[in-house]
Design a protein around this motif. Structure first.
Motif, PDB file in Angstrom:
ATOM      1  N   SER A  98       0.511 -12.449  -3.189  1.00 49.96           N
ATOM      2  CA  SER A  98      -0.154 -11.204  -2.781  1.00 49.96           C
ATOM      3  C   SER A  98      -1.019 -10.661  -3.920  1.00 49.96           C
ATOM      4  O   SER A  98      -1.228  -9.448  -4.028  1.00 49.96           O
ATOM      5  CB  SER A  98       0.879 -10.163  -2.331  1.00 49.96           C
ATOM      6  OG  SER A  98       1.718 -10.678  -1.318  1.00 49.96           O
ATOM      7  N   LYS A  99      -1.493 -11.571  -4.776  1.00 49.02           N
ATOM      8  CA  LYS A  99      -2.396 -11.233  -5.895  1.00 49.02           C
ATOM      9  C   LYS A  99      -1.786 -10.237  -6.883  1.00 49.02           C
ATOM     10  O   LYS A  99      -2.497  -9.488  -7.549  1.00 49.02           O
ATOM     11  CB  LYS A  99      -3.725 -10.687  -5.368  1.00 49.02           C
ATOM     12  CG  LYS A  99      -4.529 -11.747  -4.648  1.00 49.02           C
ATOM     13  CD  LYS A  99      -5.901 -11.388  -4.138  1.00 49.02           C
ATOM     14  CE  LYS A  99      -6.521 -10.090  -4.435  1.00 49.02           C
ATOM     15  NZ  LYS A  99      -7.741  -9.847  -3.632  1.00 49.02           N
ATOM     16  N   GLU A 138      -9.306  -5.042  -9.817  1.00 54.07           N
ATOM     17  CA  GLU A 138      -8.509  -5.292  -8.613  1.00 54.07           C
ATOM     18  C   GLU A 138      -7.803  -4.031  -8.117  1.00 54.07           C
ATOM     19  O   GLU A 138      -7.390  -3.951  -6.961  1.00 54.07           O
ATOM     20  CB  GLU A 138      -7.464  -6.383  -8.872  1.00 54.07           C
ATOM     21  CG  GLU A 138      -8.011  -7.782  -8.808  1.00 54.07           C
ATOM     22  CD  GLU A 138      -8.392  -8.191  -7.390  1.00 54.07           C
ATOM     23  OE1 GLU A 138      -7.702  -7.815  -6.436  1.00 54.07           O
ATOM     24  OE2 GLU A 138      -9.421  -8.882  -7.238  1.00 54.07           O
ATOM     25  N   LEU A 139      -7.658  -3.049  -9.007  1.00 50.63           N
ATOM     26  CA  LEU A 139      -7.020  -1.790  -8.614  1.00 50.63           C
ATOM     27  C   LEU A 139      -7.656  -1.227  -7.349  1.00 50.63           C
ATOM     28  O   LEU A 139      -6.973  -0.703  -6.479  1.00 50.63           O
ATOM     29  CB  LEU A 139      -7.138  -0.775  -9.769  1.00 50.63           C
ATOM     30  CG  LEU A 139      -6.602   0.637  -9.527  1.00 50.63           C
ATOM     31  CD1 LEU A 139      -5.104   0.626  -9.231  1.00 50.63           C
ATOM     32  CD2 LEU A 139      -6.896   1.522 -10.737  1.00 50.63           C
ATOM     33  N   PHE A 140      -8.981  -1.332  -7.273  1.00 50.54           N
ATOM     34  CA  PHE A 140      -9.707  -0.668  -6.187  1.00 50.54           C
ATOM     35  C   PHE A 140     -10.141  -1.611  -5.059  1.00 50.54           C
ATOM     36  O   PHE A 140     -10.816  -1.176  -4.137  1.00 50.54           O
ATOM     37  CB  PHE A 140     -10.926   0.068  -6.757  1.00 50.54           C
ATOM     38  CG  PHE A 140     -10.534   1.211  -7.661  1.00 50.54           C
ATOM     39  CD1 PHE A 140      -9.990   2.374  -7.133  1.00 50.54           C
ATOM     40  CD2 PHE A 140     -10.662   1.104  -9.043  1.00 50.54           C
ATOM     41  CE1 PHE A 140      -9.601   3.422  -7.956  1.00 50.54           C
ATOM     42  CE2 PHE A 140     -10.277   2.146  -9.883  1.00 50.54           C
ATOM     43  CZ  PHE A 140      -9.740   3.301  -9.333  1.00 50.54           C
ATOM     44  N   THR A 141      -9.777  -2.868  -5.130  1.00 52.86           N
ATOM     45  CA  THR A 141     -10.126  -3.764  -4.024  1.00 52.86           C
ATOM     46  C   THR A 141      -8.987  -3.801  -3.003  1.00 52.86           C
ATOM     47  O   THR A 141      -7.849  -3.440  -3.311  1.00 52.86           O
ATOM     48  CB  THR A 141     -10.389  -5.201  -4.514  1.00 52.86           C
ATOM     49  OG1 THR A 141      -9.175  -5.711  -5.077  1.00 52.86           O
ATOM     50  CG2 THR A 141     -11.485  -5.245  -5.564  1.00 52.86           C
ATOM     51  N   ASP A 142      -9.287  -4.228  -1.797  1.00 54.91           N
ATOM     52  CA  ASP A 142      -8.301  -4.417  -0.719  1.00 54.91           C
ATOM     53  C   ASP A 142      -7.719  -3.109  -0.175  1.00 54.91           C
ATOM     54  O   ASP A 142      -6.674  -3.121   0.475  1.00 54.91           O
ATOM     55  CB  ASP A 142      -7.134  -5.338  -1.162  1.00 54.91           C
ATOM     56  CG  ASP A 142      -7.620  -6.674  -1.677  1.00 54.91           C
ATOM     57  OD1 ASP A 142      -8.595  -7.193  -1.117  1.00 54.91           O
ATOM     58  OD2 ASP A 142      -7.022  -7.193  -2.647  1.00 54.91           O
ATOM     59  N   VAL A 143      -8.345  -1.978  -0.495  1.00 56.35           N
ATOM     60  CA  VAL A 143      -7.903  -0.721   0.127  1.00 56.35           C
ATOM     61  C   VAL A 143      -8.428  -0.684   1.563  1.00 56.35           C
ATOM     62  O   VAL A 143      -7.703  -0.371   2.499  1.00 56.35           O
ATOM     63  CB  VAL A 143      -8.399   0.503  -0.662  1.00 56.35           C
ATOM     64  CG1 VAL A 143      -7.956   1.798   0.021  1.00 56.35           C
ATOM     65  CG2 VAL A 143      -7.879   0.456  -2.098  1.00 56.35           C
ATOM     66  N   LEU A 144      -9.718  -1.038   1.699  1.00 61.41           N
ATOM     67  CA  LEU A 144     -10.345  -1.150   3.014  1.00 61.41           C
ATOM     68  C   LEU A 144     -11.124  -2.458   3.062  1.00 61.41           C
ATOM     69  O   LEU A 144     -11.589  -2.947   2.023  1.00 61.41           O
ATOM     70  CB  LEU A 144     -11.323   0.011   3.254  1.00 61.41           C
ATOM     71  CG  LEU A 144     -10.745   1.429   3.357  1.00 61.41           C
ATOM     72  CD1 LEU A 144     -11.859   2.460   3.313  1.00 61.41           C
ATOM     73  CD2 LEU A 144      -9.928   1.597   4.634  1.00 61.41           C
ATOM     74  N   VAL A 145     -11.265  -3.005   4.260  1.00 57.07           N
ATOM     75  CA  VAL A 145     -12.172  -4.128   4.460  1.00 57.07           C
ATOM     76  C   VAL A 145     -13.584  -3.563   4.512  1.00 57.07           C
ATOM     77  O   VAL A 145     -13.802  -2.510   5.114  1.00 57.07           O
ATOM     78  CB  VAL A 145     -11.865  -4.831   5.800  1.00 57.07           C
ATOM     79  CG1 VAL A 145     -12.857  -5.931   6.082  1.00 57.07           C
ATOM     80  CG2 VAL A 145     -10.451  -5.377   5.791  1.00 57.07           C
ATOM     81  N   LYS A 161      -0.239  -7.582  -6.171  1.00 59.40           N
ATOM     82  CA  LYS A 161      -0.275  -6.197  -5.684  1.00 59.40           C
ATOM     83  C   LYS A 161       0.947  -5.827  -4.851  1.00 59.40           C
ATOM     84  O   LYS A 161       1.199  -4.657  -4.600  1.00 59.40           O
ATOM     85  CB  LYS A 161      -1.531  -5.981  -4.835  1.00 59.40           C
ATOM     86  CG  LYS A 161      -2.800  -5.998  -5.656  1.00 59.40           C
ATOM     87  CD  LYS A 161      -3.998  -5.777  -4.772  1.00 59.40           C
ATOM     88  CE  LYS A 161      -5.230  -5.541  -5.621  1.00 59.40           C
ATOM     89  NZ  LYS A 161      -6.423  -5.343  -4.789  1.00 59.40           N
ATOM     90  N   GLY A 162       1.686  -6.844  -4.405  1.00 57.81           N
ATOM     91  CA  GLY A 162       2.818  -6.570  -3.522  1.00 57.81           C
ATOM     92  C   GLY A 162       4.145  -6.572  -4.264  1.00 57.81           C
ATOM     93  O   GLY A 162       4.965  -5.685  -4.092  1.00 57.81           O
TER      94      GLY A 162
END
Lengths: 331, 325
Positions: free
Chosen positions: A102-103, A323-330, A105-106
């Motif tokens: 999960s990169k 990466e902190l700010f990626t994957d919050v929204l598509v 983040k999980g």
């Protein structure tokens, strides 16, 4: 006499059982290493180990096709490994690394691999039970014959989401298996202290659902029961509730004691005498499917795989700061 | 261009999107056989059948979660809550499952799901049925939140929400469902994140959304009689906010922020934060807020009226920022 000379005629069966033995060993050794890494501070946060319960995940997943869905609670390292996520990617996720499944983040509670139908690791007790039914809803809607297995612990049975979901799954005839791993304790609370109905399998009556009580310390029993449930889901699109009785040797999470106020050391030792790995290894030895040397070789292979995973995780990079700010929204 | 009610504009959006994409389905209480508690789904069961118009038991947490799971499985669910008061039961699924799925899976699992239903107070429904939840849902990263005020925006925003690959909260209004307005036919899309000036003005900006648009427009009429020219800015989207549009308060140098919710940690507090930070030097007066009174909604008609945002309260606030009183 060599092991192969005495192998039973049904080699497919013994191959399957050898595979299940190796899978249980992999989980056991992986979790032992995870505990070590946690003690060294390489793994943070909550880390819920599966040691003692290996037969449940391994037996159940052996009954599935690769394209079936699996969704779990936060005690899911074992199922993630068996669904095909590499030990490297799982260990790296536990270490919070960019190479984790999960990169980073999980973490331990949120392992994912959508390409393999491993739909998480979810951290709110019982919160993922409706998600499991939703995955089955999607399969039925799309006309595939995929089956979903949703693993949860016995403590989740007291949550409203469990009851709401079983009702809808039964009304809508969803191809889902609700697999309750009854390890007797929700953290430090014995189930019978907080549940009016302690035979979880009886809850199925309320929802007109097929159900089965299963010995979770025997991987073959779990496999056979899950196979029956999978058949029911795939062929008839009917849900099943499986209550699989098992035992966790470790504390609820790495930050909790193994025993003490809520269970005795004697009880834990007594349960360890029913160890699912020792049980299957003994059976296969008795049948001449494997000998001591082959078992040692299997264990060494598993050890090497886990050692490699720790090395991989250790050497992997942290996620990039961006990466902190990626994957919050598509986008 | 046809004149439609807000209800029928939503119905048209649902129908068109379901015709366009077979993965879109509607699930909720009374959406099928009963034709919708507020008739938003009228005729849809007949057209699309029970596979795609799914009546649920009263189990908000459960069916919201089944919707999230269905989105994980590649579908595009539209989950209808009979009201957002009941959706509170499903917050675990909205917040812990839908909003976080993409992030905690490291970007693997998108969540194309819509949660929609009426929000805020109607008439004399008392404390548990008269609540505006926008500040709650707007707080959560990973969600988008829209609150259309007109039939045209209702259609265009719902269509955008259904096509979005992120979870979108659509806050409708029980008191808006009967409101009529011109709605473009067919492909009418309102992008999420764009506010709209509903009335031009030069002396003060009234910032509003959803039901408070009509409050602000009535206030603007009353202010016009007092020779005050009020601009009315309809936010339409609450997350993301159209920051550039909100900073157009620079044009009038004065702002009143109107919302249905409670004052403490409300949407207005967020707007005031933005305005003071980025337009401080352009302000001629502190921004004023008009909200529901900081109490549970009372049943009594007079008390209820006193609790709600009203044109009179907005006029009074506008006069304060203009230093007219």
């Amino acid at each position: 006499m060599t092991a192969t000379a005495r192998r039973p005629k049904d080699t497919a069966q013994s191959d399957l059982q050898l595979r299940m033995l190796r899978q249980m060993l992999l989980i056991r050794r992986f979790e032992e290493k995870a505990a070590e890494a946690y003690a060294l501070g390489k793994i943070g946060g909550f880390c819920h180990l599966y040691i003692g319960q290996e037969a449940v995940g391994v037996g159940a997943l052996a009954a599935l096709r690769d394209d079936d869905y699996v969704i779990c609670s936060y005690r899911e390292h074992g199922q993630a490994l068996i669904k095909g996520i590499s030990a490297n990617a799982v260990m790296a996720e536990l270490f919070g690394k960019a190479t984790g499944c999960s990169k980073g983040k999980g973490g331990s509670m949120h392992l994912f691999d959508a390409t393999r139908g491993f739909m998480g690791g979810h951290g709110i007790v019982g919160g993922h039970i409706p998600l499991g039914a939703g995955l089955a809803f999607a399969s039925k809607y799309r006309g595939t014959d995929q089956v979903t297995v949703c693993f949860f612990g016995e403590a989740a049975v007291n949550i409203g989401a469990f009851h709401e979901t079983l009702n809808m799954a039964s009304v809508w005839k969803l191809p889902v298996i609700f697999l309750c791993e009854n390890n007797r304790y929700g953290m430090g609370t014995a189930f019978e202290r907080v549940a009016a109905v302690t035979d979880i399998v009886e809850h199925a009556c309320s929802y007109d659902m097929a159900a089965e009580l299963v010995d979770g310390m025997n991987v073959l029993t779990v496999y056979e029961a899950t196979r029956r449930a999978v058949e029911r889901a795939r062929k008839q699109s009917h849900p099943t509730l499986l209550e699989v009785r098992t035992y966790r040797y470790m504390g609820h999470s790495m930050s909790d004691p193994l025993h003490g106020v809520y269970r005795t050391k004697d009880e834990v030792e007594e349960q360890k005498a029913r160890d699912p790995i020792a049980h299957l290894a003994g059976k296969l030895k008795d049948e001449g499917v494997i000998d001591e040397a082959a078992l040692d070789a299997m264990d060494s292979g598993v050890h090497a795989e886990v050692e490699e995973a720790v090395k991989f995780a250790d050497e992997s990079p942290d996620p990039e700061p961006g990466e902190l700010f990626t994957d919050v929204l598509v986008d | 261009m046809a004149t439609l009610t807000y209800r029928d504009a939503l119905n048209q959006a649902l129908r068109e999107e379901m015709q366009r994409d077979s993965n879109v389905f509607l699930m909720g209480e009374e959406v099928g056989v009963y034709q919708g508690a507020y008739k938003v789904s009228r005729g849809l069961l007949e057209e699309f059948g029970p596979k795609r118009i799914v009546d649920t038991p009263i189990a908000e947490l459960g069916f919201a979660g089944i919707g999230v799971g269905a989105a994980m499985g590649g579908l595009r669910p539209v989950i209808e809550f009979m009201t957002w008061n009941f959706a509170v039961l499903a917050l675990d699924q909205i917040v812990n499952s839908a909003a976080k799925m993409l992030y905690m899976s490291g970007g693997q699992i998108p969540m194309p799901i819509v949660f929609r239903g009426p929000n805020g107070a109607a008439l004399q429904l008392s404390s548990q049925h008269s609540q505006a939840w926008e500040s709650w849902v707007s707080h959560i990263p990973g969600l988008k939140v829209v609150a259309p005020a007109t039939p045209a925006d209702a259609k265009g925003l719902l269509k955008s929400a259904i096509r979005d690959n992120n979870p979108v909260i659509v806050l409708e209004g029980e008191m808006l469902y009967n409101q009529k307005g011109e709605v473009p036919d067919g492909e009418h899309i309102v992008p999420i994140g764009r506010a709209d000036i509903k009335r031009e003005g030069s002396d003060v900006t009234l910032v509003c959304h959803s039901k408070t648009l009509s409050v602000a427009l009535k206030a603007a009429d009353q202010l016009a009689e007092q020779d005050v020219s009020a601009e009315v800015l309809d936010l339409r989207s609450l997350r993301p906010l159209d920051e550039a549009a909100i900073l157009s308060v620079r044009k009038t140098n004065r702002a009143v922020v109107v919302e249905e919710g409670w004052p403490h940690a409300g949407i207005g507090a967020q707007l005031v934060d933005l305005i003071q930070r980025d337009a401080f030097d352009d302000l001629d007066a502190p921004v004023q807020r008009v909200t529901q009174a900081d109490v549970p909604m009372p049943y009594n008609k007079l008390l209820e009226r006193a609790a709600k945002a009203s044109p009179e309260k907005v006029v009074a606030a506008a006069r304060r920022v203009l230093y007219l009183d």
